[in-house]
Design an enzyme around this catalytic site. Sequence first.
Site, PDB file in Angstrom:
ATOM      1  N   ASN A  10      53.224  16.164  -6.658  1.00 46.72           N
ATOM      2  CA  ASN A  10      53.648  15.679  -5.266  1.00 46.72           C
ATOM      3  C   ASN A  10      54.162  16.854  -4.380  1.00 46.72           C
ATOM      4  O   ASN A  10      55.293  17.238  -4.737  1.00 46.72           O
ATOM      5  CB  ASN A  10      54.948  14.651  -5.552  1.00 46.72           C
ATOM      6  CG  ASN A  10      55.563  14.223  -4.463  1.00 46.72           C
ATOM      7  OD1 ASN A  10      55.153  14.287  -3.100  1.00 46.72           O
ATOM      8  ND2 ASN A  10      56.842  13.584  -4.497  1.00 46.72           N
ATOM      9  N   TRP A  11      53.576  17.106  -3.718  1.00 47.77           N
ATOM     10  CA  TRP A  11      53.689  18.421  -2.822  1.00 47.77           C
ATOM     11  C   TRP A  11      54.865  18.208  -1.751  1.00 47.77           C
ATOM     12  O   TRP A  11      55.509  19.244  -1.283  1.00 47.77           O
ATOM     13  CB  TRP A  11      52.550  18.928  -2.242  1.00 47.77           C
ATOM     14  CG  TRP A  11      51.369  19.187  -2.769  1.00 47.77           C
ATOM     15  CD1 TRP A  11      51.108  19.171  -4.178  1.00 47.77           C
ATOM     16  CD2 TRP A  11      50.242  20.054  -2.378  1.00 47.77           C
ATOM     17  NE1 TRP A  11      50.150  19.821  -4.668  1.00 47.77           N
ATOM     18  CE2 TRP A  11      49.320  20.160  -3.433  1.00 47.77           C
ATOM     19  CE3 TRP A  11      49.531  20.302  -1.000  1.00 47.77           C
ATOM     20  CZ2 TRP A  11      47.907  20.668  -3.409  1.00 47.77           C
ATOM     21  CZ3 TRP A  11      48.315  20.848  -0.924  1.00 47.77           C
ATOM     22  CH2 TRP A  11      47.439  21.223  -2.181  1.00 47.77           C
ATOM     23  N   LYS A  12      55.062  16.935  -1.532  1.00 49.72           N
ATOM     24  CA  LYS A  12      56.379  16.733  -0.480  1.00 49.72           C
ATOM     25  C   LYS A  12      55.751  17.506   0.824  1.00 49.72           C
ATOM     26  O   LYS A  12      54.678  17.552   0.959  1.00 49.72           O
ATOM     27  CB  LYS A  12      57.584  16.972  -1.042  1.00 49.72           C
ATOM     28  CG  LYS A  12      57.953  16.469  -2.246  1.00 49.72           C
ATOM     29  CD  LYS A  12      59.287  16.464  -2.767  1.00 49.72           C
ATOM     30  CE  LYS A  12      59.373  15.827  -4.131  1.00 49.72           C
ATOM     31  NZ  LYS A  12      60.878  15.965  -4.591  1.00 49.72           N
ATOM     32  N   HIS A  97      59.124   6.665  -3.725  1.00 54.43           N
ATOM     33  CA  HIS A  97      59.676   7.472  -4.066  1.00 54.43           C
ATOM     34  C   HIS A  97      61.229   7.517  -3.495  1.00 54.43           C
ATOM     35  O   HIS A  97      61.570   6.968  -2.755  1.00 54.43           O
ATOM     36  CB  HIS A  97      58.950   9.009  -3.490  1.00 54.43           C
ATOM     37  CG  HIS A  97      59.677  10.021  -4.091  1.00 54.43           C
ATOM     38  ND1 HIS A  97      60.733  10.483  -3.951  1.00 54.43           N
ATOM     39  CD2 HIS A  97      59.048  11.024  -5.114  1.00 54.43           C
ATOM     40  CE1 HIS A  97      61.034  11.741  -4.509  1.00 54.43           C
ATOM     41  NE2 HIS A  97      59.939  11.864  -5.538  1.00 54.43           N
ATOM     42  N   GLU A  99      63.020   9.538  -2.311  1.00 53.74           N
ATOM     43  CA  GLU A  99      63.423  10.237  -1.243  1.00 53.74           C
ATOM     44  C   GLU A  99      62.766   9.165   0.031  1.00 53.74           C
ATOM     45  O   GLU A  99      63.665   9.158   0.953  1.00 53.74           O
ATOM     46  CB  GLU A  99      62.579  11.467  -1.020  1.00 53.74           C
ATOM     47  CG  GLU A  99      63.263  12.639  -1.798  1.00 53.74           C
ATOM     48  CD  GLU A  99      62.311  13.590  -2.309  1.00 53.74           C
ATOM     49  OE1 GLU A  99      61.182  13.948  -1.713  1.00 53.74           O
ATOM     50  OE2 GLU A  99      62.607  14.317  -3.255  1.00 53.74           O
ATOM     51  N   GLU A 169      61.691   8.457 -12.300  1.00 53.79           N
ATOM     52  CA  GLU A 169      62.236   9.668 -11.964  1.00 53.79           C
ATOM     53  C   GLU A 169      63.822   9.410 -11.540  1.00 53.79           C
ATOM     54  O   GLU A 169      64.229   8.758 -10.379  1.00 53.79           O
ATOM     55  CB  GLU A 169      61.546   9.962 -10.483  1.00 53.79           C
ATOM     56  CG  GLU A 169      59.957  10.177 -10.554  1.00 53.79           C
ATOM     57  CD  GLU A 169      59.665  11.017  -9.467  1.00 53.79           C
ATOM     58  OE1 GLU A 169      58.924  11.979  -9.571  1.00 53.79           O
ATOM     59  OE2 GLU A 169      59.918  10.680  -8.143  1.00 53.79           O
ATOM     60  N   GLY A 175      64.265  17.656  -8.195  1.00 49.73           N
ATOM     61  CA  GLY A 175      64.672  19.038  -7.387  1.00 49.73           C
ATOM     62  C   GLY A 175      65.841  19.705  -7.918  1.00 49.73           C
ATOM     63  O   GLY A 175      66.390  20.683  -7.431  1.00 49.73           O
ATOM     64  N   SER A 214      62.087  17.467 -12.296  1.00 47.12           N
ATOM     65  CA  SER A 214      62.278  18.854 -13.018  1.00 47.12           C
ATOM     66  C   SER A 214      61.337  19.104 -14.044  1.00 47.12           C
ATOM     67  O   SER A 214      61.685  19.621 -15.062  1.00 47.12           O
ATOM     68  CB  SER A 214      64.007  19.324 -13.274  1.00 47.12           C
ATOM     69  OG  SER A 214      64.479  19.234 -12.032  1.00 47.12           O
ATOM     70  N   GLY A 235      57.224  17.654  -8.458  1.00 42.50           N
ATOM     71  CA  GLY A 235      57.424  17.988  -7.211  1.00 42.50           C
ATOM     72  C   GLY A 235      57.246  19.609  -7.315  1.00 42.50           C
ATOM     73  O   GLY A 235      56.083  20.160  -7.383  1.00 42.50           O
ATOM     74  N   GLY A 236      58.328  20.235  -7.351  1.00 44.80           N
ATOM     75  CA  GLY A 236      58.450  21.820  -7.234  1.00 44.80           C
ATOM     76  C   GLY A 236      57.458  22.643  -8.127  1.00 44.80           C
ATOM     77  O   GLY A 236      56.723  23.481  -7.389  1.00 44.80           O
TER      78      GLY A 236
HETATM   79  P1  PGA Z   1      60.445  17.894  -8.827  1.00 49.67           P
HETATM   80  O1  PGA Z   1      60.227  16.410  -8.149  1.00 49.67           O
HETATM   81  O2  PGA Z   1      59.414  17.991 -10.163  1.00 49.67           O
HETATM   82  O3  PGA Z   1      60.666  18.859  -7.997  1.00 49.67           O
HETATM   83  O4  PGA Z   1      62.054  17.384  -9.647  1.00 49.67           O
HETATM   84  C1  PGA Z   1      59.835  15.231  -8.674  1.00 49.67           C
HETATM   85  C2  PGA Z   1      59.363  14.122  -7.586  1.00 49.67           C
HETATM   86  O5  PGA Z   1      60.142  14.119  -6.695  1.00 49.67           O
HETATM   87  O6  PGA Z   1      58.305  13.575  -7.748  1.00 49.67           O
END
Ligand code: PGA
Length: 252
Positions: A10-12, A97, A99, A169, A175, A214, A235-236
């Site tokens: 997930n590149w966001k 998600h 967010e 999640e 993050g 993470s 994500g990251g």
């Molecule tokens: P993260 O994000 O790996 O940076 O914690 C995961 C996500 O939000 O899908």
Amino acid sequence: MTRKRLIAGNWKMHGSFAESRQLVAALRDGVGAEDRALMLLCPPYVYLNAVRDWLQGSNIALGAQDLSDRSGTGAFTGEVSGAMLRDLGCTHVIVGHSERRALYDESDAVVASKFKAAQQAGLIPVLCVGETLEQREAGHTQATVQRQVAAVIDAAGVAAFGKAVIAYEPVWAIGTGRTATPEQAEEVHALIRAMIAERDATIASGLPILYGGSVKGANARSLFAMKDIDGGLVGGASLVATEFLEIFRAGI
Ligand code: PGA
């Protein structure tokens, strides 16, 4: 049942056109024809078309990070429909998600509508659920996740989970560098699978349930070793080719 692992990036809202091209090229180099796991990339909408072209001939799948809850076409400025995503070669789409839920006020009902809109367009929804730190500390982890999953079962029916993915999640792990332990994650994954199994055991045993929050090269293997953890939503670490490939290899 052996479930194929899914390692989703997930590149966001990250990366430029040039950076996206470099990242895709490096990932292509590292992914062969694997039976055990599928890599999925979810870039921002505006790069989907380019990433689709760069992925031609590879075994890497394309997905989006969100979609409109509306089907068909219409006067919905700024929205992107599931049919448009399908048209660009997406097979999957993330819905709900944390967010989107927290920053854009997406309710369980909106998330359920998006889940249904995705399936109507022939996309596989990756439904995200998870508790906040406050909810965990108050002992409300189970109730929160059950409420989020039940909202979609009620709206779409349990059979819809025959063509869906769930991603657990925990919000406190996203993050933050603070990963859930494999045991903490497994407890919730098993709970989710049991919830589906109560209604349909066959669908439950085929349902991929990903862990997100993470995930790194260093912790992926121990997470994926758990019985009910079928891959990761990353994500990251999905923005760094070497790191994401290490995670992918932990899944094969
Ligand atoms: P993260 O994000 O790996 O940076 O914690 C995961 C996500 O939000 O899908």
